[in-house]
Design a protein around this motif. Structure first.
Motif, mmCIF file in Angstrom:
data_model
loop_
_atom_site.group_PDB
_atom_site.id
_atom_site.type_symbol
_atom_site.label_atom_id
_atom_site.label_comp_id
_atom_site.label_asym_id
_atom_site.label_seq_id
_atom_site.Cartn_x
_atom_site.Cartn_y
_atom_site.Cartn_z
ATOM 1 N N THR A 152 4.887 0.419 9.588
ATOM 2 C CA THR A 152 4.416 1.621 8.904
ATOM 3 C C THR A 152 5.338 2.801 9.140
ATOM 4 O O THR A 152 5.758 3.486 8.193
ATOM 5 C CB THR A 152 2.991 1.974 9.369
ATOM 6 O OG1 THR A 152 2.108 0.890 9.061
ATOM 7 C CG2 THR A 152 2.495 3.236 8.679
ATOM 8 N N ASN A 156 0.824 -1.220 0.000
ATOM 9 C CA ASN A 156 0.000 0.000 0.000
ATOM 10 C C ASN A 156 0.853 1.263 0.000
ATOM 11 O O ASN A 156 0.399 2.317 0.448
ATOM 12 C CB ASN A 156 -0.918 -0.005 1.227
ATOM 13 C CG ASN A 156 -1.943 -1.120 1.183
ATOM 14 O OD1 ASN A 156 -3.009 -0.981 0.581
ATOM 15 N ND2 ASN A 156 -1.630 -2.243 1.821
ATOM 16 N N THR A 183 -1.581 10.250 6.991
ATOM 17 C CA THR A 183 -1.888 9.024 6.254
ATOM 18 C C THR A 183 -1.273 7.810 6.921
ATOM 19 O O THR A 183 -1.890 6.743 7.005
ATOM 20 C CB THR A 183 -1.384 9.145 4.807
ATOM 21 O OG1 THR A 183 -1.963 10.308 4.203
ATOM 22 C CG2 THR A 183 -1.770 7.926 3.990
ATOM 23 N N LEU A 230 -3.298 6.924 10.019
ATOM 24 C CA LEU A 230 -4.563 6.299 9.626
ATOM 25 C C LEU A 230 -4.331 4.866 9.175
ATOM 26 O O LEU A 230 -5.062 3.943 9.572
ATOM 27 C CB LEU A 230 -5.206 7.123 8.507
ATOM 28 C CG LEU A 230 -6.593 6.680 8.038
ATOM 29 C CD1 LEU A 230 -7.598 6.795 9.182
ATOM 30 C CD2 LEU A 230 -7.044 7.524 6.844
ATOM 31 N N PHE A 231 -3.319 4.672 8.350
ATOM 32 C CA PHE A 231 -3.013 3.326 7.851
ATOM 33 C C PHE A 231 -2.631 2.395 9.000
ATOM 34 O O PHE A 231 -3.058 1.237 9.057
ATOM 35 C CB PHE A 231 -1.871 3.421 6.837
ATOM 36 C CG PHE A 231 -1.490 2.099 6.226
ATOM 37 C CD1 PHE A 231 -2.224 1.561 5.192
ATOM 38 C CD2 PHE A 231 -0.386 1.394 6.697
ATOM 39 C CE1 PHE A 231 -1.879 0.336 4.628
ATOM 40 C CE2 PHE A 231 -0.028 0.180 6.138
ATOM 41 C CZ PHE A 231 -0.782 -0.355 5.100
ATOM 42 N N SER A 232 -1.834 2.906 9.946
ATOM 43 C CA SER A 232 -1.401 2.089 11.068
ATOM 44 C C SER A 232 -2.566 1.677 11.953
ATOM 45 O O SER A 232 -2.628 0.541 12.442
ATOM 46 C CB SER A 232 -0.371 2.866 11.896
ATOM 47 O OG SER A 232 -0.012 2.162 13.059
ATOM 48 N N SER A 233 -3.514 2.582 12.170
ATOM 49 C CA SER A 233 -4.660 2.260 13.016
ATOM 50 C C SER A 233 -5.585 1.239 12.367
ATOM 51 O O SER A 233 -6.289 0.503 13.069
ATOM 52 C CB SER A 233 -5.446 3.535 13.337
ATOM 53 O OG SER A 233 -6.032 4.077 12.152
ATOM 54 N N GLN A 234 -5.571 1.179 11.052
ATOM 55 C CA GLN A 234 -6.436 0.234 10.341
ATOM 56 C C GLN A 234 -5.801 -1.149 10.237
ATOM 57 O O GLN A 234 -6.511 -2.163 10.227
ATOM 58 C CB GLN A 234 -6.751 0.767 8.940
ATOM 59 C CG GLN A 234 -7.632 2.005 8.944
ATOM 60 C CD GLN A 234 -7.801 2.607 7.558
ATOM 61 O OE1 GLN A 234 -7.045 2.283 6.632
ATOM 62 N NE2 GLN A 234 -8.775 3.487 7.401
ATOM 63 N N ASN A 235 -4.474 -1.193 10.153
ATOM 64 C CA ASN A 235 -3.805 -2.471 9.907
ATOM 65 C C ASN A 235 -2.989 -2.965 11.101
ATOM 66 O O ASN A 235 -2.424 -4.063 11.029
ATOM 67 C CB ASN A 235 -2.879 -2.338 8.690
ATOM 68 C CG ASN A 235 -3.659 -2.073 7.420
ATOM 69 O OD1 ASN A 235 -4.153 -2.988 6.800
ATOM 70 N ND2 ASN A 235 -3.761 -0.803 7.037
ATOM 71 N N TYR A 236 -2.919 -2.172 12.174
ATOM 72 C CA TYR A 236 -2.213 -2.571 13.390
ATOM 73 C C TYR A 236 -0.759 -2.966 13.109
ATOM 74 O O TYR A 236 -0.260 -3.960 13.633
ATOM 75 C CB TYR A 236 -2.950 -3.719 14.091
ATOM 76 C CG TYR A 236 -4.386 -3.401 14.391
ATOM 77 C CD1 TYR A 236 -4.723 -2.551 15.447
ATOM 78 C CD2 TYR A 236 -5.404 -3.929 13.604
ATOM 79 C CE1 TYR A 236 -6.054 -2.236 15.712
ATOM 80 C CE2 TYR A 236 -6.739 -3.617 13.860
ATOM 81 C CZ TYR A 236 -7.045 -2.784 14.919
ATOM 82 O OH TYR A 236 -8.361 -2.455 15.176
#
Length: 221
Positions: free
Chosen positions: A190, A12, A176, A179-185
Protein backbone atom coordinates in the motif's frame (compact mmCIF):
# COMPACT_ATOMS: atom_id res chain seq x y z
CA UNK A 1 11.07 -12.76 1.33
CA UNK A 2 7.29 -12.31 1.64
CA UNK A 3 5.13 -12.65 -1.43
CA UNK A 4 4.06 -9.21 -2.55
CA UNK A 5 0.42 -8.66 -3.40
CA UNK A 6 0.29 -5.46 -5.39
CA UNK A 7 -2.68 -6.80 -7.35
CA UNK A 8 -5.11 -6.24 -4.50
CA UNK A 9 -3.83 -2.72 -3.92
CA UNK A 10 -4.01 -1.84 -7.60
CA UNK A 11 -7.51 -3.31 -7.80
CA UNK A 12 -8.55 -0.65 -5.28
CA UNK A 13 -6.42 2.15 -6.68
CA UNK A 14 -9.57 4.21 -7.28
CA UNK A 15 -9.90 4.72 -3.50
CA UNK A 16 -6.40 6.15 -3.30
CA UNK A 17 -6.79 8.29 -6.40
CA UNK A 18 -10.08 9.71 -5.10
CA UNK A 19 -8.26 10.83 -1.96
CA UNK A 20 -5.71 12.69 -4.09
CA UNK A 21 -8.29 15.39 -4.74
CA UNK A 22 -8.33 16.35 -1.06
CA UNK A 23 -4.55 16.17 -0.88
CA UNK A 24 -4.22 18.53 -3.86
CA UNK A 25 -6.86 20.88 -2.47
CA UNK A 26 -5.05 21.09 0.86
CA UNK A 27 -1.73 21.63 -0.91
CA UNK A 28 -2.97 24.40 -3.19
CA UNK A 29 -4.89 26.22 -0.44
CA UNK A 30 -1.89 26.18 1.90
CA UNK A 31 0.54 27.12 -0.88
CA UNK A 32 -1.55 30.07 -2.07
CA UNK A 33 -2.08 31.29 1.49
CA UNK A 34 1.59 30.77 2.30
CA UNK A 35 2.78 32.80 -0.68
CA UNK A 36 0.38 35.64 0.03
CA UNK A 37 0.77 35.63 3.79
CA UNK A 38 4.51 35.17 3.51
CA UNK A 39 4.82 38.30 1.41
CA UNK A 40 2.93 40.36 3.99
CA UNK A 41 4.96 38.96 6.88
CA UNK A 42 8.22 39.27 4.96
CA UNK A 43 7.58 42.94 4.25
CA UNK A 44 6.65 43.46 7.90
CA UNK A 45 9.96 41.86 8.91
CA UNK A 46 11.75 44.50 6.81
CA UNK A 47 9.83 47.40 8.30
CA UNK A 48 11.96 49.99 10.14
CA UNK A 49 9.15 50.28 12.70
CA UNK A 50 9.79 47.89 15.57
CA UNK A 51 6.12 47.55 16.48
CA UNK A 52 5.59 46.02 13.03
CA UNK A 53 8.85 44.09 12.62
CA UNK A 54 8.96 42.43 16.04
CA UNK A 55 5.51 40.76 15.94
CA UNK A 56 6.33 39.53 12.42
CA UNK A 57 9.61 38.08 13.66
CA UNK A 58 7.84 36.43 16.60
CA UNK A 59 5.35 34.85 14.19
CA UNK A 60 8.10 33.51 11.97
CA UNK A 61 10.16 32.09 14.82
CA UNK A 62 7.13 30.48 16.47
CA UNK A 63 6.11 28.59 13.36
CA UNK A 64 9.60 27.75 12.10
CA UNK A 65 10.78 26.36 15.42
CA UNK A 66 7.87 24.09 16.29
CA UNK A 67 6.85 20.91 14.40
CA UNK A 68 4.03 21.27 11.91
CA UNK A 69 2.36 18.23 13.48
CA UNK A 70 2.23 19.99 16.85
CA UNK A 71 0.77 23.08 15.18
CA UNK A 72 -1.91 21.03 13.48
CA UNK A 73 -2.89 19.25 16.69
CA UNK A 74 -2.94 22.58 18.54
CA UNK A 75 -5.34 24.20 16.07
CA UNK A 76 -7.62 21.17 16.05
CA UNK A 77 -7.68 20.29 19.75
CA UNK A 78 -6.39 23.29 21.75
CA UNK A 79 -7.92 26.21 19.86
CA UNK A 80 -11.52 25.14 20.68
CA UNK A 81 -10.61 25.07 24.39
CA UNK A 82 -9.38 28.67 24.23
CA UNK A 83 -11.97 30.16 21.87
CA UNK A 84 -14.91 27.75 21.82
CA UNK A 85 -14.54 27.55 18.04
CA UNK A 86 -14.16 24.02 16.68
CA UNK A 87 -12.64 24.07 13.24
CA UNK A 88 -13.45 21.21 10.88
CA UNK A 89 -10.56 18.85 10.32
CA UNK A 90 -9.81 20.19 6.85
CA UNK A 91 -10.00 23.79 8.10
CA UNK A 92 -7.61 23.13 10.97
CA UNK A 93 -5.16 21.38 8.65
CA UNK A 94 -5.36 24.15 6.05
CA UNK A 95 -4.87 26.83 8.70
CA UNK A 96 -1.87 25.12 10.30
CA UNK A 97 -0.17 24.39 6.98
CA UNK A 98 -0.92 27.89 5.65
CA UNK A 99 0.57 29.64 8.67
CA UNK A 100 3.57 27.32 8.67
CA UNK A 101 4.12 27.98 4.95
CA UNK A 102 3.70 31.73 5.52
CA UNK A 103 6.50 31.73 8.09
CA UNK A 104 8.93 29.98 5.78
CA UNK A 105 7.92 32.00 2.72
CA UNK A 106 8.33 35.21 4.72
CA UNK A 107 12.01 34.42 5.20
CA UNK A 108 12.40 33.58 1.53
CA UNK A 109 10.86 36.92 0.56
CA UNK A 110 12.99 38.77 3.10
CA UNK A 111 16.20 37.17 1.86
CA UNK A 112 15.26 37.74 -1.77
CA UNK A 113 14.42 41.40 -1.26
CA UNK A 114 17.59 42.02 0.72
CA UNK A 115 19.64 40.43 -2.07
CA UNK A 116 18.61 43.12 -4.56
CA UNK A 117 21.54 45.53 -4.99
CA UNK A 118 21.21 48.85 -3.18
CA UNK A 119 21.68 50.63 -6.51
CA UNK A 120 18.25 49.44 -7.65
CA UNK A 121 16.63 51.04 -4.61
CA UNK A 122 18.58 54.26 -5.11
CA UNK A 123 17.68 54.43 -8.80
CA UNK A 124 13.99 54.01 -8.00
CA UNK A 125 14.07 56.71 -5.34
CA UNK A 126 15.91 59.00 -7.75
CA UNK A 127 12.96 58.58 -10.14
CA UNK A 128 10.59 59.63 -7.38
CA UNK A 129 9.02 56.21 -6.81
CA UNK A 130 7.23 55.53 -3.56
CA UNK A 131 8.43 52.57 -1.49
CA UNK A 132 5.36 50.53 -2.47
CA UNK A 133 5.76 51.27 -6.18
CA UNK A 134 9.49 50.59 -6.02
CA UNK A 135 8.83 47.21 -4.45
CA UNK A 136 6.13 46.33 -6.96
CA UNK A 137 7.81 47.58 -10.13
CA UNK A 138 11.51 46.99 -9.50
CA UNK A 139 12.53 45.07 -6.40
CA UNK A 140 10.06 42.19 -6.30
CA UNK A 141 10.41 41.26 -10.02
CA UNK A 142 14.18 41.08 -9.54
CA UNK A 143 13.94 39.23 -6.23
CA UNK A 144 11.40 36.63 -7.36
CA UNK A 145 13.80 35.27 -9.96
CA UNK A 146 16.27 34.49 -7.20
CA UNK A 147 13.61 33.02 -4.96
CA UNK A 148 12.23 30.41 -7.38
CA UNK A 149 14.47 27.52 -6.17
CA UNK A 150 13.65 28.25 -2.52
CA UNK A 151 9.93 28.47 -3.25
CA UNK A 152 10.11 25.20 -5.17
CA UNK A 153 11.68 23.44 -2.20
CA UNK A 154 9.09 24.91 0.15
CA UNK A 155 6.21 23.87 -2.14
CA UNK A 156 7.53 20.31 -2.35
CA UNK A 157 7.92 20.14 1.43
CA UNK A 158 4.41 21.50 1.83
CA UNK A 159 3.01 18.83 -0.49
CA UNK A 160 4.60 16.15 1.67
CA UNK A 161 3.48 17.85 4.88
CA UNK A 162 -0.16 17.47 3.84
CA UNK A 163 0.17 13.86 4.99
CA UNK A 164 0.10 15.00 8.63
CA UNK A 165 -3.54 16.00 8.14
CA UNK A 166 -4.39 12.31 8.42
CA UNK A 167 -3.78 12.64 12.17
CA UNK A 168 -6.99 14.69 12.54
CA UNK A 169 -8.93 12.40 10.15
CA UNK A 170 -8.74 14.52 7.03
CA UNK A 171 -9.49 11.85 4.45
CA UNK A 172 -6.62 12.70 2.15
CA UNK A 173 -4.22 10.26 0.56
CA UNK A 174 -2.29 9.19 3.66
CA UNK A 175 -5.43 8.73 5.76
CA UNK A 176 -7.00 6.57 3.07
CA UNK A 177 -3.79 4.55 2.70
CA UNK A 178 -3.60 3.91 6.45
CA UNK A 179 -7.24 2.84 6.52
CA UNK A 180 -6.82 0.57 3.51
CA UNK A 181 -3.65 -0.96 4.95
CA UNK A 182 -5.28 -1.73 8.30
CA UNK A 183 -8.16 -3.48 6.56
CA UNK A 184 -6.11 -5.56 4.13
CA UNK A 185 -2.85 -6.04 6.08
CA UNK A 186 -0.74 -4.99 3.10
CA UNK A 187 1.32 -2.08 4.45
CA UNK A 188 4.36 -2.67 2.23
CA UNK A 189 2.38 -2.79 -0.98
CA UNK A 190 0.00 0.00 0.00
CA UNK A 191 2.59 2.54 1.03
CA UNK A 192 4.83 1.69 -1.92
CA UNK A 193 1.96 2.58 -4.22
CA UNK A 194 1.23 5.70 -2.16
CA UNK A 195 4.87 6.81 -2.47
CA UNK A 196 4.59 6.45 -6.24
CA UNK A 197 1.37 8.49 -6.26
CA UNK A 198 3.03 11.29 -4.27
CA UNK A 199 5.93 11.25 -6.74
CA UNK A 200 3.55 11.52 -9.71
CA UNK A 201 1.73 14.42 -8.04
CA UNK A 202 4.82 16.38 -7.06
CA UNK A 203 7.35 15.73 -9.82
CA UNK A 204 5.53 17.65 -12.58
CA UNK A 205 5.55 20.71 -10.31
CA UNK A 206 9.31 20.27 -9.85
CA UNK A 207 9.83 20.01 -13.62
CA UNK A 208 7.78 23.17 -14.16
CA UNK A 209 9.89 25.03 -11.63
CA UNK A 210 13.09 23.89 -13.38
CA UNK A 211 11.70 25.21 -16.66
CA UNK A 212 10.91 28.52 -14.99
CA UNK A 213 14.43 28.74 -13.57
CA UNK A 214 15.91 28.13 -17.03
CA UNK A 215 13.65 30.79 -18.51
CA UNK A 216 14.76 33.36 -15.94
CA UNK A 217 18.40 32.39 -16.46
CA UNK A 218 18.04 32.80 -20.23
CA UNK A 219 16.42 36.20 -19.83
CA UNK A 220 19.45 37.45 -17.87
CA UNK A 221 21.88 36.50 -20.64
Amino acid sequence: MPELQFGEVLANIDLLLAACGLTLALWFVALAAGLGGGLAVGLARLSPRRWIAWPARAFVEAFRNTPVLVQLIWFYYALPVLTGIQLPAFGAAALALSLNASAYCAEIYRGGIQSVPAGQWEAGRALGMSRFRLLRRVVLPLAVRRMVPAFTNRAVELAKNTSVASIVTVQELMYTARLFSSQNYLPLETFTVVAMIYFVLIYPFTLASYALERRFAASRT
